[in-house]
Design an enzyme around this catalytic site. Structure first.
Site, mmCIF file in Angstrom:
data_model
loop_
_atom_site.group_PDB
_atom_site.id
_atom_site.type_symbol
_atom_site.label_atom_id
_atom_site.label_comp_id
_atom_site.label_asym_id
_atom_site.label_seq_id
_atom_site.Cartn_x
_atom_site.Cartn_y
_atom_site.Cartn_z
ATOM 1 N N SER A 64 0.807 -1.237 0.000
ATOM 2 C CA SER A 64 0.000 0.000 0.000
ATOM 3 C C SER A 64 0.828 1.271 0.000
ATOM 4 O O SER A 64 0.290 2.351 -0.220
ATOM 5 C CB SER A 64 -0.942 0.026 1.202
ATOM 6 O OG SER A 64 -1.933 -0.958 1.057
ATOM 7 N N LYS A 67 0.479 3.409 -2.922
ATOM 8 C CA LYS A 67 -0.636 4.339 -3.095
ATOM 9 C C LYS A 67 -0.170 5.797 -3.079
ATOM 10 O O LYS A 67 -0.808 6.665 -3.683
ATOM 11 C CB LYS A 67 -1.686 4.115 -2.002
ATOM 12 C CG LYS A 67 -2.348 2.734 -2.074
ATOM 13 C CD LYS A 67 -3.176 2.439 -0.820
ATOM 14 C CE LYS A 67 -3.814 1.047 -0.891
ATOM 15 N NZ LYS A 67 -4.457 0.666 0.392
ATOM 16 N N TYR A 191 -3.570 -2.561 -10.388
ATOM 17 C CA TYR A 191 -3.469 -2.351 -8.938
ATOM 18 C C TYR A 191 -2.620 -3.420 -8.263
ATOM 19 O O TYR A 191 -1.753 -3.123 -7.439
ATOM 20 C CB TYR A 191 -4.885 -2.319 -8.337
ATOM 21 C CG TYR A 191 -4.909 -2.157 -6.849
ATOM 22 C CD1 TYR A 191 -4.581 -0.928 -6.266
ATOM 23 C CD2 TYR A 191 -5.253 -3.209 -6.013
ATOM 24 C CE1 TYR A 191 -4.591 -0.773 -4.890
ATOM 25 C CE2 TYR A 191 -5.272 -3.058 -4.639
ATOM 26 C CZ TYR A 191 -4.944 -1.846 -4.084
ATOM 27 O OH TYR A 191 -4.949 -1.695 -2.720
ATOM 28 N N TYR A 243 -5.081 3.751 7.862
ATOM 29 C CA TYR A 243 -6.437 3.215 8.020
ATOM 30 C C TYR A 243 -6.986 3.634 9.390
ATOM 31 O O TYR A 243 -6.866 4.795 9.754
ATOM 32 C CB TYR A 243 -6.434 1.689 7.849
ATOM 33 C CG TYR A 243 -5.620 1.248 6.681
ATOM 34 C CD1 TYR A 243 -5.937 1.681 5.388
ATOM 35 C CD2 TYR A 243 -4.517 0.435 6.847
ATOM 36 C CE1 TYR A 243 -5.189 1.287 4.301
ATOM 37 C CE2 TYR A 243 -3.749 0.038 5.753
ATOM 38 C CZ TYR A 243 -4.093 0.473 4.491
ATOM 39 O OH TYR A 243 -3.343 0.091 3.423
ATOM 40 N N VAL A 261 1.133 -3.672 3.953
ATOM 41 C CA VAL A 261 0.930 -4.929 4.654
ATOM 42 C C VAL A 261 2.158 -5.844 4.554
ATOM 43 O O VAL A 261 2.269 -6.830 5.273
ATOM 44 C CB VAL A 261 -0.353 -5.606 4.123
ATOM 45 C CG1 VAL A 261 -0.088 -6.291 2.810
ATOM 46 C CG2 VAL A 261 -0.950 -6.568 5.126
#
Lengths: 309, 309, 309, 309
Positions: A64, A67, A191, A243, A261
């Site tokens: 992630s 991103k 992705y 998050y 992760v």
């Protein structure tokens, strides 16, 4: 800047006794194979310093953290128009929650939850084949890190493609609201590859340096984004980068950051440094356990918290 | 620091043409009586400067800004133990949402949503009568601002007590989960009075100065909280200070801040200044419309954003 | 109708060995004092029969079963206009959930969840003092059961008033949406008293007989409601009468029913009988454990299920 | 039974003036092509009568009505074990909501919302190829209706497959919780075909007759399911058959029923008749507007409501 190297070494040594703590992500089978004792740190300062410790040269799956790079890429292509597709508020939810999407018409809360990142990838895909889009993302990250040997780990990408049911659900859910321009499988193809980028702490710290230096990579002098845009990406990382553990990270570390992760975290100390840490064991929020602690100690010792000395 | 005064004056003048925009809160009837054209600014710098513009000396109802002060008070009394009673994550919800409470066993997400502030007030009330607790809060705010004439606006307090049904619901809901130590009506009695504190921009900026100066009020030399605690309160203000508009405020302004439905906002530029703005018209997120714009302009012109120059 | 008596006796005998199973409600302290071994059954047939077993003559706290009676009363006063204040869909949630209220503007899903029953009580209160409204409800229930000695258990009413925080939250939450005409404490004063009505199985079965007989009490010949309204109340009991266990009750028993946390259940076999059971131990859905089983057995042996022989 | 035919004719004639009202479903493009003025009714009585009106012989897309047949099939194969995979409570939500799934670990609330029906189809698929499973479902429906010319409308099936993003999301979401045994695309392949079954009102009424006759098809004497199972399927249809309009349907019509987005409704009057209606225009709950009214009128005139005469 020997002091900083000493701090990095000391933090690494102190936490090394706890290597292996936390739970390695296993929902992507390839990630479960990583040695849980890996632990690397890299601090790249805006004046050109680079301070490494442990497994800082070993590539890992950035997941992630990617991103941040695709958001930067999309902002470069479309500017503030991207905010029609994704919000910029903390979600208060887990990385893969679908509840908020249903309540808010398929528009993800922010670009750092999975749904939001998929929406951003949909934008990056415009006018491209998936392969071209993946190529563009890889080239952009290489450009940011000024390194040519950054690649996608194809085994990880395949592994995600085989088991990423939740992401398939998120993408199709958005598609059902008309919020994706491309078929879900194409967007997810890109992705899953961006998430499978393999980078070392050193490479990651270099790639994030433009965010610590008002938008310009200080090593090579390239202006990646404007002052204002760098600040804004940092703001998003701080409020949304972890998050439903974003508040906790801000409280403890006090730096904009984005975790993956795979156990990596990229953190930015504006005006000072870009920091990358990696340790596969995750805490209950899904963020690197040792990595979070290392950043907390680093922020405490350097006084780099954005919230005051 | 004439430059800063010029910036403040210019921002005030620029925005003055838009006075009256936004919607004045009317769910507390007393607040609806305020002149919507009021507009004040105060910037208190850590080196002792004070820069005012407009209605900076006129007291207004600080409402939820008081949550910063009661949080500081509770942290002083109970330390990190308060986090058993309230979380520190952005809620992703409106200021008065009750949904999250039901899903999370009556523990509010953070101390800056109404439920969380009520939980904090419950802690402040321990060992006191409501009257004593109100007295302690008022004295604490006077101490922070170093001004003796700060008082509770009793008409506003009564008005809230008469119509604050949502807050009564929140308090009783927490009570039903065993999350309040005191009867809801006593806690709310204190809560409605703390929200009804009347302060001017000047007073508010002074009262927030310790947060800009690593925990110590630079004017009077009192250490209010430790370095670390000041940073952490700032972090909470940044991630949670504007309800479901917190991400937007961080994105646009880039400073820790706390807004009140009375139209005031307190913002902190760590190491630089404490800023208070007041204009009663609210934007769609329930934050002062002109106040938010004024802070965005101020952050842009001073480079005070915590996210980089 | 000796057969029916034999069935009732047999069911009671069979289940008696399990008396004491389930968990007695303790959130209302007075209810926790009830002997968990109590177990009564009463079947009142539309042709005038009455079949009792066990503790069928002992009054117990009918709690939420009262919602059927106040709904009938409100329908009599206001007709279909009551549906502006409350919906008629199953909630899919627990009896005291507040989440749905926030999402749907303070309008409860149906009159049998707590919020909905409070909204109905608010209607019954119109033009009355709370004392008068309580009197009217008691008189109405006496009229339905054709018994003059039905009373409110004041100790239970006080106990609920002392600890019913969740109901206070629900009422104030609705009030904050402008969905109650009267102050929450007045409405709840009535509500807590209606829930504290003490009735025996025999009385309850008689009081429900009009629902089994197309709206007319067959014993005394009074038309309580029209054919259509009796059917509709039955429909509501079937779809919404057991909170998030309503589907299960329909699946297993197949009769309109309404349970109370005191361990009572009133069930209606249209055209056949009105049935009341009582056993304080509750199952995981908060409905009487033995009572539910007794009704399942009764429906199976009599073929009374509304869903076919 | 001339009376019943007269009632059916009269209802059809009365409502015919309103043909075209409501909104024809357009999210499946093939459905949008249907003539909105179509309106058929068929009443099949347990004693062998068949009463038709309007377009009762014209096949239409039964869509979600097929869920009744696959549930029956799965109950036959696996018995009550299916309830480990799906609940039996009303959802209180729209047919395609995903929120409940996230809150409840990927287990759908009941077999009549889309997610639940997909879970049932996953069971039906066990040991089969998708093509075989589709074949089995078609044969089962032909057997129920005792007609050999019932087929899948392949154009509708393709249309759903091309645009059923929400269902793809639901299936993958369940798969991410490990709640599907087969790949989502295989399960959906079967699901989209079962929904695309084309049947006339007459065929549908015949196919549902076993539910009105305690599990046995009275025309051909086949026992399809046991007494108890027929009752239970009826119970599920009543509590869950119309999504978040189930309470309304029970209130107005008072019969177990299952609607489809193609404008059909199958209703069951236990011991009396099986009824099918079809009119493409939908009301705000997504159920056939004229069809619901026709059933309400029919239940009123025949006294067939399960809730009393």
């Amino acid at each position: 800047m020997t002091d900083l190297q000493a701090i990095v070494d000391d933090i690494h040594a102190t936490l090394s006794t706890r290597r292996g703590e936390g739970r390695v992500a296993d929902y992507i089978s390839q990630l479960a194979h990583v040695d849980p004792k890996k632990f690397g740190m890299a601090v790249a300062t805006v004046d050109g310093g680079m301070h490494l410790a442990g497994d800082a040269e070993e590539p890992f799956s950035i997941q992630s953290i990617s991103k941040v790079f695709t958001l930067t890429l999309a902002l470069g292509k479309y500017g503030e128009a991207i905010w029609k597709r994704v919000g910029r508020e903390p979600s208060g939810s887990a990385f893969n929650s679908i509840v908020q999407l249903e309540h808010e018409g398929g528009i993800p809360r922010n670009p750092f939850i999975n749904a939001g990142a998929i929406a951003i990838t949909d934008l990056v895909l415009a006018g491209h084949t998936p392969k071209e889009a993946i190529g563009e993302i890889v080239r952009f990250v290489r450009y940011l890190a000024d390194e040519d040997d950054i690649v996608v780990d194809q085994a990880v990408a395949r592994s995600e493609q085989a088991t990423g049911f939740r992401n398939v659900a998120l993408a199709n859910f958005m598609r059902s609201f008309g919020r994706l321009d491309h078929p879900a499988e194409l967007v997810l193809g890109v992705y899953f590859h961006q998430c499978a980028l393999a980078m070392s702490c050193r490479q990651l710290a270099r790639a994030g340096l433009f965010l610590a230096n008002s938008g310009t990579n200080p090593l090579i002098g390239h202006r990646v984004v404007s002052h204002m845009r760098a600040r804004r990406i940092n703001a998003l990382m701080l409020t949304c980068g972890h998050y439903d553990g974003s508040g906790e990270f801000a409280y403890r570390v006090g730096l904009p950051g984005k975790s993956g992760v795979g156990g990596g975290i990229l953190a930015v100390a504006p005006g000072k440094a870009s920091v990358a840490v990696w340790s596969p064991g995750l805490n209950e929020n899904g963020n690197s356990l040792l990595g979070s602690l290392a950043l907390e100690m680093l922020a405490a010792r350097t006084g780099w918290s954005v919230f005051g000395a």
